[in-house]
Design a protein around this motif. Structure first.
Motif, mmCIF file in Angstrom:
data_model
loop_
_atom_site.group_PDB
_atom_site.id
_atom_site.type_symbol
_atom_site.label_atom_id
_atom_site.label_comp_id
_atom_site.label_asym_id
_atom_site.label_seq_id
_atom_site.Cartn_x
_atom_site.Cartn_y
_atom_site.Cartn_z
ATOM 1 N N ALA A 139 28.929 50.799 21.213
ATOM 2 C CA ALA A 139 27.731 50.934 22.042
ATOM 3 C C ALA A 139 28.065 50.906 23.527
ATOM 4 O O ALA A 139 27.364 51.516 24.343
ATOM 5 N N GLN A 140 29.137 50.209 23.899
ATOM 6 C CA GLN A 140 29.517 50.110 25.308
ATOM 7 C C GLN A 140 30.422 51.249 25.755
ATOM 8 O O GLN A 140 30.708 51.395 26.942
ATOM 9 N N SER A 141 30.859 52.068 24.805
ATOM 10 C CA SER A 141 31.764 53.162 25.147
ATOM 11 C C SER A 141 31.000 54.321 25.778
ATOM 12 O O SER A 141 29.860 54.617 25.399
ATOM 13 N N ALA A 142 31.635 54.976 26.719
ATOM 14 C CA ALA A 142 31.031 56.153 27.348
ATOM 15 C C ALA A 142 31.305 57.424 26.558
ATOM 16 O O ALA A 142 30.820 58.500 26.915
ATOM 17 N N SER A 181 29.882 62.462 19.063
ATOM 18 C CA SER A 181 30.588 63.548 18.385
ATOM 19 C C SER A 181 32.103 63.461 18.568
ATOM 20 O O SER A 181 32.859 64.099 17.829
ATOM 21 N N ASP A 182 32.564 62.667 19.530
ATOM 22 C CA ASP A 182 34.003 62.496 19.750
ATOM 23 C C ASP A 182 34.595 61.381 18.908
ATOM 24 O O ASP A 182 35.807 61.177 18.916
ATOM 25 N N GLU A 215 37.460 48.174 21.932
ATOM 26 C CA GLU A 215 37.293 48.711 23.286
ATOM 27 C C GLU A 215 38.630 49.177 23.841
ATOM 28 O O GLU A 215 38.738 50.265 24.435
ATOM 29 N N SER A 216 39.667 48.366 23.657
ATOM 30 C CA SER A 216 40.995 48.724 24.138
ATOM 31 C C SER A 216 41.531 49.963 23.421
ATOM 32 O O SER A 216 42.102 50.866 24.050
#
Length: 277
Positions: free
Chosen positions: A58-61, A65-66, A31-32
């Motif tokens: 899964a928690q990333s916005a 594709s990025d 996450e970091s």
């Protein structure tokens, strides 16, 4: 961030390794890393952290594709059915419908390499991975993969750092348009106290680790996957993208020992096996 174009994918030069990180430590670290700017995440079935990586993704916005996600199949799972099971488990744990790069983690004696690579190609054709590759393959094994089997591998992931010369493998892969991904890129932290690297770093307002990573990325189509659990070290490693080394720096680094290997398990191949005629 610069990317390497290889077999139809763009492989970010700066990646984030997750070896030896599990549980909340791994999840928080990924996450970091994503918040810092990393977009290339490297994991493997053997690391037993794909579920933790998947939870962070899964928690990333960020859009799928990025992101570039690499995972690997272990060397005792190279029969076609076992490869497929490994891929299915990896995707389930990562909470993804495909990965970007799927690698054979290590070669093993007696493996049916043509069948294994045929299975990887099939997985690619089925859309479960965007590209395929290998890891820890020696020059003669690469010759078999590229010249005999003609598998469309996108990279060979190998131990590579300022203390280990990988010129023959790197040059062979470059000649065939195949990238290198360097693991253990800061030599398990030993670069931090290297007098040559410290002197170069001081001239550039950088750190020895940043110099070591930049040197690798200057070697052509080479991506790096340093690992760091803490944000400060993640930022430090990421900052190597903006370091610029000159000819004198490269000449100084060339004087360092070039035969130190830090990853050499009992099942490793014969590293110095000569090229095939």
């Amino acid at each position: 961030m610069s990317d390497i174009e290889t077999r139809g994918i763009l492989l970010p030069r700066m990646g984030f390794g997750t070896f030896m990180m599990t549980g909340d430590t791994c999840k928080s670290a990924v996450e970091s890393a994503l918040a810092v700017g990393y977009r290339h995440i490297d994991t493997a079935a053997r690391y037993e952290n794909e579920a933790d990586v998947g939870a962070a993704l899964a928690q990333s916005a960020l859009s799928r594709s990025d992101l570039h996600v690499t995972t690997k199949v272990w060397h005792d799972q190279l029969a076609p059915d076992a490869i497929r099971r490994s891929m299915g488990e990896s995707l389930r744990k990562l909470k993804l419908d495909h990965v970007d790069l799927f690698l054979i983690h290590w070669p093993t004696p007696g493996m049916d390499l043509p069948k294994a690579l045929e299975t990887l190609v099939a997985l690619k054709e089925e859309g479960l991975t965007r590209a395929i590759g290998v890891a820890n393959f020696t020059l003669p094994l690469l010759q078999q993969v590229v010249e005999e089997i003609r598998a469309p591998i996108a990279c060979n992931q190998i131990e590579y750092h300022v203390y280990l010369d990988q010129t023959p493998i790197r040059a062979y892969l470059a000649d065939h348009g195949i990238a290198v991904t360097a693991y253990c890129p800061i030599a398990k932290g030993e670069v931090a106290e290297d007098a040559v690297l410290k002197a170069i770093a001081q001239r550039h307002g950088a750190t020895p680790a940043q110099v070591a990573l930049r040197w690798l990325m200057d070697q052509g189509e080479v991506a790096v996957i340093p690992k760091a659990a803490g944000r400060a070290r993640q930022l430090e490693n990421f900052g190597s993208l903006s370091v610029v080394l000159d000819e004198a720096d490269h000449a100084a680094i060339a004087t360092l020992p070039k035969a130190r290997r830090y990853v050499n398990p009992a099942f490793a191949p014969e590293w110095d096996a000569p090229a095939r005629p």
